[in-house]
Design a protein around this motif. Sequence first.
Motif, PDB file in Angstrom:
ATOM      1  N   GLU A  20       0.839  -1.186   0.000  1.00 38.53           N
ATOM      2  CA  GLU A  20       0.000   0.000   0.000  1.00 38.53           C
ATOM      3  C   GLU A  20       0.881   1.246   0.000  1.00 38.53           C
ATOM      4  O   GLU A  20       1.841   1.314   0.766  1.00 38.53           O
ATOM      5  CB  GLU A  20      -0.897   0.036   1.232  1.00 38.53           C
ATOM      6  N   TRP A  22       0.679   5.636  -0.242  1.00 37.23           N
ATOM      7  CA  TRP A  22       0.013   6.928  -0.362  1.00 37.23           C
ATOM      8  C   TRP A  22       1.008   7.850  -1.033  1.00 37.23           C
ATOM      9  O   TRP A  22       2.094   8.101  -0.521  1.00 37.23           O
ATOM     10  CB  TRP A  22      -0.373   7.498   1.005  1.00 37.23           C
ATOM     11  N   THR A  24       1.797  11.685  -2.557  1.00 32.24           N
ATOM     12  CA  THR A  24       1.389  13.077  -2.440  1.00 32.24           C
ATOM     13  C   THR A  24       2.276  13.898  -3.348  1.00 32.24           C
ATOM     14  O   THR A  24       3.510  13.795  -3.276  1.00 32.24           O
ATOM     15  CB  THR A  24       1.529  13.570  -0.985  1.00 32.24           C
ATOM     16  N   ARG A  47      -6.520   1.371  -7.295  1.00 32.90           N
ATOM     17  CA  ARG A  47      -6.147   2.778  -7.411  1.00 32.90           C
ATOM     18  C   ARG A  47      -7.277   3.605  -6.818  1.00 32.90           C
ATOM     19  O   ARG A  47      -8.423   3.480  -7.226  1.00 32.90           O
ATOM     20  CB  ARG A  47      -5.948   3.169  -8.867  1.00 32.90           C
ATOM     21  N   ARG A  50      -7.916  10.369  -6.988  1.00 36.64           N
ATOM     22  CA  ARG A  50      -6.977  11.453  -6.698  1.00 36.64           C
ATOM     23  C   ARG A  50      -7.742  12.561  -5.983  1.00 36.64           C
ATOM     24  O   ARG A  50      -8.745  13.052  -6.461  1.00 36.64           O
ATOM     25  CB  ARG A  50      -6.366  11.962  -7.997  1.00 36.64           C
ATOM     26  N   ARG A  62      -3.346  13.834  -3.315  1.00 36.00           N
ATOM     27  CA  ARG A  62      -2.904  12.569  -2.733  1.00 36.00           C
ATOM     28  C   ARG A  62      -3.587  11.446  -3.496  1.00 36.00           C
ATOM     29  O   ARG A  62      -4.682  11.603  -4.040  1.00 36.00           O
ATOM     30  CB  ARG A  62      -3.220  12.491  -1.242  1.00 36.00           C
ATOM     31  N   TYR A  64      -3.976   6.994  -3.411  1.00 40.41           N
ATOM     32  CA  TYR A  64      -3.731   5.702  -2.768  1.00 40.41           C
ATOM     33  C   TYR A  64      -3.548   4.654  -3.854  1.00 40.41           C
ATOM     34  O   TYR A  64      -4.338   4.577  -4.799  1.00 40.41           O
ATOM     35  CB  TYR A  64      -4.922   5.329  -1.882  1.00 40.41           C
ATOM     36  N   ARG A  66      -2.541   0.360  -4.313  1.00 45.79           N
ATOM     37  CA  ARG A  66      -2.184  -0.963  -3.778  1.00 45.79           C
ATOM     38  C   ARG A  66      -1.544  -1.711  -4.944  1.00 45.79           C
ATOM     39  O   ARG A  66      -2.133  -1.828  -6.012  1.00 45.79           O
ATOM     40  CB  ARG A  66      -3.406  -1.727  -3.280  1.00 45.79           C
TER      41      ARG A  66
END
Length: 98
Positions: A20, A22, A24, A47, A50, A62, A64, A66
């Motif tokens: 995982e 994150w 930015t 996904r 955004r 940001r 995320y 996986r």
Amino acid sequence: MAGPRRDGASPRDARLSGLEIWLTGTPAELAAATAALTAAGHRIAQRGTRRPLTGADAGRCRLYLRLSVATAAHPSGRTPATSGAALLDLDTARRKTA
């Protein structure tokens, strides 16, 4: 009144796996980082959306991710320098997406 709280994974939820992350940065930086990760052979399993940041971080977002990352087992527990690992060059990836 409900019973005692059970603090743990729900047996109804699928087991999560993968790396995982994150991220930015600016939209261009997020695109470059995502492109570099997929070019390095990692498969995006999930996904996120955004999300724009506010305040002092206005203009940045940001994201995320996986990833499914293939790993190779080495008896020593260390990856040899000749394993084919590559350093991700974000500047080059940014130029390709611009």
